[in-house]
Design a protein around this motif. Structure first.
Motif, mmCIF file in Angstrom:
data_model
loop_
_atom_site.group_PDB
_atom_site.id
_atom_site.type_symbol
_atom_site.label_atom_id
_atom_site.label_comp_id
_atom_site.label_asym_id
_atom_site.label_seq_id
_atom_site.Cartn_x
_atom_site.Cartn_y
_atom_site.Cartn_z
ATOM 1 N N TYR A 77 35.999 -29.646 -25.138
ATOM 2 C CA TYR A 77 36.283 -28.794 -23.987
ATOM 3 C C TYR A 77 35.228 -28.950 -22.894
ATOM 4 O O TYR A 77 35.519 -28.799 -21.704
ATOM 5 N N ARG A 78 33.991 -29.272 -23.290
ATOM 6 C CA ARG A 78 32.906 -29.414 -22.313
ATOM 7 C C ARG A 78 33.179 -30.565 -21.339
ATOM 8 O O ARG A 78 32.683 -30.551 -20.209
ATOM 9 N N ILE A 79 33.956 -31.547 -21.771
ATOM 10 C CA ILE A 79 34.234 -32.699 -20.915
ATOM 11 C C ILE A 79 35.026 -32.265 -19.692
ATOM 12 O O ILE A 79 34.659 -32.574 -18.556
ATOM 13 N N VAL A 80 36.097 -31.506 -19.899
ATOM 14 C CA VAL A 80 36.936 -31.098 -18.763
ATOM 15 C C VAL A 80 36.275 -30.031 -17.897
ATOM 16 O O VAL A 80 36.707 -29.797 -16.776
ATOM 17 N N GLU A 81 35.232 -29.404 -18.404
ATOM 18 C CA GLU A 81 34.509 -28.407 -17.606
ATOM 19 C C GLU A 81 33.600 -29.038 -16.552
ATOM 20 O O GLU A 81 33.134 -28.343 -15.655
ATOM 21 N N GLN A 82 33.359 -30.332 -16.649
ATOM 22 C CA GLN A 82 32.483 -31.008 -15.681
ATOM 23 C C GLN A 82 33.185 -31.110 -14.330
ATOM 24 O O GLN A 82 34.386 -31.316 -14.264
ATOM 25 N N GLU A 83 32.405 -30.987 -13.261
ATOM 26 C CA GLU A 83 32.988 -30.905 -11.915
ATOM 27 C C GLU A 83 33.469 -32.232 -11.335
ATOM 28 O O GLU A 83 34.237 -32.235 -10.374
ATOM 29 N N THR A 84 33.020 -33.353 -11.880
ATOM 30 C CA THR A 84 33.475 -34.651 -11.372
ATOM 31 C C THR A 84 33.874 -35.538 -12.549
ATOM 32 O O THR A 84 33.418 -35.338 -13.677
ATOM 33 N N PHE A 85 34.695 -36.545 -12.253
ATOM 34 C CA PHE A 85 35.096 -37.489 -13.298
ATOM 35 C C PHE A 85 33.888 -38.284 -13.797
ATOM 36 O O PHE A 85 33.778 -38.570 -14.985
ATOM 37 N N SER A 86 32.968 -38.610 -12.902
ATOM 38 C CA SER A 86 31.780 -39.362 -13.319
ATOM 39 C C SER A 86 30.951 -38.549 -14.313
ATOM 40 O O SER A 86 30.438 -39.094 -15.292
ATOM 41 N N LYS A 87 30.854 -37.246 -14.084
ATOM 42 C CA LYS A 87 30.124 -36.386 -15.034
ATOM 43 C C LYS A 87 30.904 -36.232 -16.342
ATOM 44 O O LYS A 87 30.303 -36.072 -17.409
ATOM 45 N N GLN A 88 32.234 -36.276 -16.263
ATOM 46 C CA GLN A 88 33.035 -36.214 -17.483
ATOM 47 C C GLN A 88 32.777 -37.442 -18.362
ATOM 48 O O GLN A 88 32.704 -37.321 -19.585
ATOM 49 N N ILE A 89 32.629 -38.603 -17.707
ATOM 50 C CA ILE A 89 32.324 -39.823 -18.473
ATOM 51 C C ILE A 89 31.025 -39.636 -19.236
ATOM 52 O O ILE A 89 30.955 -39.911 -20.437
ATOM 53 N N TRP A 90 29.981 -39.148 -18.571
ATOM 54 C CA TRP A 90 28.701 -38.941 -19.249
ATOM 55 C C TRP A 90 28.831 -37.901 -20.353
ATOM 56 O O TRP A 90 28.261 -38.048 -21.427
ATOM 57 N N GLU A 91 29.606 -36.849 -20.118
ATOM 58 C CA GLU A 91 29.690 -35.765 -21.103
ATOM 59 C C GLU A 91 30.260 -36.253 -22.432
ATOM 60 O O GLU A 91 29.862 -35.777 -23.494
ATOM 61 N N VAL A 92 31.189 -37.226 -22.403
ATOM 62 C CA VAL A 92 31.712 -37.808 -23.641
ATOM 63 C C VAL A 92 30.550 -38.290 -24.505
ATOM 64 O O VAL A 92 30.476 -38.015 -25.714
ATOM 65 N N MET A 195 29.143 -43.396 -7.173
ATOM 66 C CA MET A 195 29.009 -43.337 -5.719
ATOM 67 C C MET A 195 28.056 -42.191 -5.360
ATOM 68 O O MET A 195 27.909 -41.244 -6.137
ATOM 69 N N PRO A 196 27.411 -42.258 -4.197
ATOM 70 C CA PRO A 196 26.555 -41.141 -3.760
ATOM 71 C C PRO A 196 27.332 -39.818 -3.782
ATOM 72 O O PRO A 196 28.488 -39.765 -3.371
ATOM 73 N N GLY A 197 26.696 -38.802 -4.285
ATOM 74 C CA GLY A 197 27.330 -37.501 -4.412
ATOM 75 C C GLY A 197 28.068 -37.308 -5.742
ATOM 76 O O GLY A 197 28.513 -36.208 -6.051
ATOM 77 N N PHE A 198 28.186 -38.396 -6.514
ATOM 78 C CA PHE A 198 28.886 -38.315 -7.805
ATOM 79 C C PHE A 198 27.989 -38.751 -8.950
ATOM 80 O O PHE A 198 28.467 -39.210 -9.985
ATOM 81 N N GLU A 199 26.669 -38.620 -8.759
ATOM 82 C CA GLU A 199 25.713 -38.993 -9.796
ATOM 83 C C GLU A 199 25.954 -38.135 -11.036
ATOM 84 O O GLU A 199 26.453 -37.023 -10.946
#
Length: 200
Positions: A77-92, A195-199
């Motif tokens: 569930y923590r994956i979908v709670e991330q605000e960007t797709f790039s952060k979702q990738i890291w959360e996995v 991309m910048p802003g999606f770190e």
């Protein structure tokens, strides 16, 4: 795979006490140096009781690994709670690394030793339970221009999984002395190139 009979509440407590004691000892002394009598003493159980739940020391390890997979799944569930797709990738991978940190370098070492002995890794990438979800998140990150890496999403999911596995193996070999989360995050970021802003 070990099949457990349904346990009564006090049996679950005993099983958990044995597992927790073994985990502490594995992390303090290493898997090979931890003996059944040490586990029995720490858990406050007899050898017979320990063998009722875990006939071999290896069975303790297998049970811990199964618990790790459950822990991993319970935190999806923590994956979908991330605000960007790039952060979702890291959360996995963040969740995966946290599981390794919880169980410790010694248990991770034993996991990889067992895999080497079994020569059972040819299908590793086909069997990773997060691959479909990770591929979908990568595709979404690419389509929304959150990451620069435009490699085929399925291939990129495999590359990330192998790369993070390498970070975890290195962390285990180094007995947990490197910062697993920082190294993992650095590797994921380098590969996806946000991309910048999606770190992440």
């Amino acid at each position: 795979m070990i099949e457990h009979k349904p346990l009564k509440e006090n049996q679950k407590d005993t099983r958990t006490k044995i597992l927790n004691s073994a985990l502490e000892l594995f992390n303090e002394y290493g898997y090979d140096e931890t003996t059944i009598p040490m586990i029995c003493q720490k858990a406050g159980v007899s050898k017979t009781t320990l063998h009722y739940y875990f006939p071999k020391k290896q069975d303790l390890f297998v049970d811990m690994y199964n618990d790790f997979e459950e822990l991993y799944s319970d935190n999806f569930y923590r994956i979908v709670e991330q605000e960007t797709f790039s952060k979702q990738i890291w959360e996995v991978f963040h969740i995966m690394c946290e599981g390794d940190l919880f169980y410790g370098a010694s248990v991770s070492q034993q996991y990889f030793i067992n895999r080497l002995k079994e020569h059972s890794q040819q299908d590793f990438i086909k069997n990773i339970y997060h691959k479909k979800m990770l591929t979908a998140v990568i595709r979404s990150a690419q389509n929304s221009n959150q990451i620069r890496n435009q490699t085929d999403p399925e291939v990129l999911a495999e590359v990330l999984s192998f790369a993070l596995r390498g970070v975890i193996v290195t962390w285990a070999i180094e007995n947990g002395t490197i910062d697993l989360l920082e190294e993992g995050k650095r590797v994921v970021s380098s590969i996806i190139d946000p991309m910048p802003g999606f770190e992440i």
